[in-house]
Structure formats: C-alpha cells, structure tokens
Design a protein around this motif. Structure first.
Motif, PDB file in Angstrom:
ATOM      1  N   UNK A 193      32.831  56.189  47.714  1.00  0.00           N
ATOM      2  CA  UNK A 193      32.970  55.824  49.044  1.00  0.00           C
ATOM      3  C   UNK A 193      31.803  55.113  49.817  1.00  0.00           C
ATOM      4  N   UNK A 194      31.730  54.602  50.906  1.00  0.00           N
ATOM      5  CA  UNK A 194      30.613  54.002  51.777  1.00  0.00           C
ATOM      6  C   UNK A 194      30.328  54.934  52.600  1.00  0.00           C
ATOM      7  N   UNK A 195      28.928  55.355  52.691  1.00  0.00           N
ATOM      8  CA  UNK A 195      28.586  56.574  53.546  1.00  0.00           C
ATOM      9  C   UNK A 195      28.188  55.753  55.027  1.00  0.00           C
ATOM     10  N   UNK A 196      29.051  55.269  55.808  1.00  0.00           N
ATOM     11  CA  UNK A 196      29.042  54.608  57.004  1.00  0.00           C
ATOM     12  C   UNK A 196      28.355  55.351  58.082  1.00  0.00           C
ATOM     13  N   UNK A 197      28.040  56.501  57.861  1.00  0.00           N
ATOM     14  CA  UNK A 197      27.487  57.613  58.813  1.00  0.00           C
ATOM     15  C   UNK A 197      26.060  57.867  58.555  1.00  0.00           C
ATOM     16  N   UNK A 198      25.458  57.405  57.615  1.00  0.00           N
ATOM     17  CA  UNK A 198      24.202  57.576  57.101  1.00  0.00           C
ATOM     18  C   UNK A 198      23.120  56.779  57.509  1.00  0.00           C
ATOM     19  N   UNK A 199      22.267  56.781  58.359  1.00  0.00           N
ATOM     20  CA  UNK A 199      21.271  55.864  58.756  1.00  0.00           C
ATOM     21  C   UNK A 199      21.622  54.888  59.800  1.00  0.00           C
ATOM     22  N   UNK A 200      20.617  54.674  60.562  1.00  0.00           N
ATOM     23  CA  UNK A 200      20.976  53.507  61.834  1.00  0.00           C
ATOM     24  C   UNK A 200      21.467  52.345  61.633  1.00  0.00           C
ATOM     25  N   UNK A 201      20.966  51.617  60.484  1.00  0.00           N
ATOM     26  CA  UNK A 201      21.433  50.448  60.284  1.00  0.00           C
ATOM     27  C   UNK A 201      22.342  50.335  58.672  1.00  0.00           C
ATOM     28  N   UNK A 202      22.577  51.212  58.275  1.00  0.00           N
ATOM     29  CA  UNK A 202      23.327  51.309  56.979  1.00  0.00           C
ATOM     30  C   UNK A 202      24.713  50.663  57.331  1.00  0.00           C
ATOM     31  N   UNK A 203      25.139  49.981  56.410  1.00  0.00           N
ATOM     32  CA  UNK A 203      26.479  49.516  56.391  1.00  0.00           C
ATOM     33  C   UNK A 203      27.037  48.762  57.893  1.00  0.00           C
ATOM     34  N   UNK A 260      31.831  47.490  40.954  1.00  0.00           N
ATOM     35  CA  UNK A 260      31.040  47.008  39.707  1.00  0.00           C
ATOM     36  C   UNK A 260      30.628  48.173  39.104  1.00  0.00           C
ATOM     37  N   UNK A 261      30.246  49.221  39.561  1.00  0.00           N
ATOM     38  CA  UNK A 261      30.039  50.563  38.731  1.00  0.00           C
ATOM     39  C   UNK A 261      31.321  51.314  38.006  1.00  0.00           C
ATOM     40  N   UNK A 262      32.423  50.820  38.300  1.00  0.00           N
ATOM     41  CA  UNK A 262      33.637  51.386  37.625  1.00  0.00           C
ATOM     42  C   UNK A 262      34.702  51.951  38.638  1.00  0.00           C
ATOM     43  N   UNK A 263      34.727  51.811  39.802  1.00  0.00           N
ATOM     44  CA  UNK A 263      35.802  52.540  40.684  1.00  0.00           C
ATOM     45  C   UNK A 263      36.582  51.123  40.968  1.00  0.00           C
ATOM     46  N   UNK A 264      37.727  51.280  40.819  1.00  0.00           N
ATOM     47  CA  UNK A 264      38.729  50.103  41.003  1.00  0.00           C
ATOM     48  C   UNK A 264      38.865  49.862  42.491  1.00  0.00           C
ATOM     49  N   UNK A 265      39.044  48.635  42.832  1.00  0.00           N
ATOM     50  CA  UNK A 265      38.967  48.364  44.260  1.00  0.00           C
ATOM     51  C   UNK A 265      40.220  48.948  45.130  1.00  0.00           C
ATOM     52  N   UNK A 266      41.202  49.415  44.500  1.00  0.00           N
ATOM     53  CA  UNK A 266      42.543  49.871  44.777  1.00  0.00           C
ATOM     54  C   UNK A 266      42.187  51.491  45.419  1.00  0.00           C
ATOM     55  N   UNK A 267      41.070  51.866  44.849  1.00  0.00           N
ATOM     56  CA  UNK A 267      40.704  53.255  45.193  1.00  0.00           C
ATOM     57  C   UNK A 267      39.550  53.252  46.284  1.00  0.00           C
ATOM     58  N   UNK A 294      36.557  42.916  61.431  1.00  0.00           N
ATOM     59  CA  UNK A 294      37.501  41.970  60.889  1.00  0.00           C
ATOM     60  C   UNK A 294      37.057  40.924  59.942  1.00  0.00           C
ATOM     61  N   UNK A 295      35.950  40.291  60.338  1.00  0.00           N
ATOM     62  CA  UNK A 295      35.350  39.452  59.490  1.00  0.00           C
ATOM     63  C   UNK A 295      34.990  40.139  57.940  1.00  0.00           C
ATOM     64  N   UNK A 296      34.448  41.267  58.144  1.00  0.00           N
ATOM     65  CA  UNK A 296      34.203  41.751  56.827  1.00  0.00           C
ATOM     66  C   UNK A 296      35.387  42.310  56.117  1.00  0.00           C
ATOM     67  N   UNK A 297      36.609  42.831  56.661  1.00  0.00           N
ATOM     68  CA  UNK A 297      37.946  42.944  56.197  1.00  0.00           C
ATOM     69  C   UNK A 297      38.406  41.837  55.367  1.00  0.00           C
ATOM     70  N   UNK A 298      38.353  40.517  56.108  1.00  0.00           N
ATOM     71  CA  UNK A 298      38.731  39.372  55.606  1.00  0.00           C
ATOM     72  C   UNK A 298      38.196  38.888  54.463  1.00  0.00           C
ATOM     73  N   UNK A 299      36.850  38.865  54.461  1.00  0.00           N
ATOM     74  CA  UNK A 299      35.914  38.855  53.292  1.00  0.00           C
ATOM     75  C   UNK A 299      36.234  39.521  52.141  1.00  0.00           C
ATOM     76  N   UNK A 300      36.215  40.451  52.433  1.00  0.00           N
ATOM     77  CA  UNK A 300      36.707  41.590  51.269  1.00  0.00           C
ATOM     78  C   UNK A 300      37.902  41.325  50.828  1.00  0.00           C
ATOM     79  N   UNK A 301      39.063  41.025  51.351  1.00  0.00           N
ATOM     80  CA  UNK A 301      40.226  40.544  50.945  1.00  0.00           C
ATOM     81  C   UNK A 301      40.103  39.323  50.216  1.00  0.00           C
ATOM     82  N   UNK A 302      39.460  38.366  50.744  1.00  0.00           N
ATOM     83  CA  UNK A 302      39.076  37.199  50.087  1.00  0.00           C
ATOM     84  C   UNK A 302      38.493  37.312  48.645  1.00  0.00           C
ATOM     85  N   UNK A 303      37.882  38.315  48.397  1.00  0.00           N
ATOM     86  CA  UNK A 303      37.330  38.804  47.241  1.00  0.00           C
ATOM     87  C   UNK A 303      38.035  39.609  46.369  1.00  0.00           C
ATOM     88  N   UNK A 304      39.101  40.064  46.570  1.00  0.00           N
ATOM     89  CA  UNK A 304      40.024  40.867  45.738  1.00  0.00           C
ATOM     90  C   UNK A 304      40.195  42.049  46.198  1.00  0.00           C
TER      91      UNK A 304
END
Length: 113
Positions: A6-16, A40-47, A70-80
């Motif tokens: 998972x992304x650690x969105x609560x770690x560091x003032x500028x992380x993520x 890319x390190x082996x966790x499928x996108x659907x997880x 919203x831009x990030x979600x759209x970009x991620x969806x566009x990449x699969x």
C-alpha cells in the motif's frame, strides 16, 4: 520480498502529494512504494487502492486537493489500474467526472470529539 502493498500516504510532509509521487516515482524515503512501483514488484493492480485524507485538516501530511486527486485517479485508470474490477464505482465517477472502472479509491475524514 515486498516491503509494502500500500502507499504510505501519511508518512512525510511531501510524500505522495503529487500524481507522479503517488503513482510512478516514490521518494528515497519510501522507495518503490508508488502505486505502479508496487505493481512492478509483483502486487497485481487489482489489489491496490489509493487512500487519502478527505480534507487538509484530516491529516498533517499526505493531502492532495480533490481536483489533483481526480487527475491522479484518471491517470492511473488510463495506465490500467482498476481495469479488472467492476464499473459500478460511484466514487470513481464522482472524482473523474466520467465512467471509470472501480479503481479502489478511499478517502477518510477525522472528527475529534
């Protein structure tokens, strides 16, 4: 061996706090933890989900304004991301303004009483 699923969105003032940092290029503080790096390190996108505080007052860091998210979600969806999930996500439609396959978006809000 994977360090995170998972992304650690609560770690560091500028992380993520940008689409690039959230999706493709994490910082050296938490290497290989952006969404597509984890995949890319082996966790499928659907997880994988993106979780963010709903407002800037809900967290001391990791906040992305709704328009940028919203831009990030759209970009991620566009990449699969979310392509293998159902298309019934009201949250995805609300964030992007268009039909997007359910991409695992979660926001939270904290109320201290």
């Amino acid at each position: 061996m994977l360090k995170a699923t998972y992304t650690r969105s609560t770690e560091g003032s500028t992380e993520y706090s940008t689409c690039a940092g959230l999706l493709t290029t994490s910082s050296s503080t938490w290497p290989e933890t952006a969404l597509f790096q984890i995949s890319a390190n082996g966790v499928t996108l659907d997880k994988l989900v993106i979780g963010k505080p709903a407002t800037s007052s809900d967290a001391s860091n990791g906040y992305i304004d709704p328009s940028t998210l919203a831009t990030c979600v759209s970009e991620a969806a566009g990449k699969g991301w979310g392509k293998s999930l159902s298309s019934s996500s009201k949250m995805s439609r609300k964030l992007t303004g268009r039909d997007v396959l359910d991409a695992g978006v979660m926001v939270w809000q904290v109320r201290l009483v």
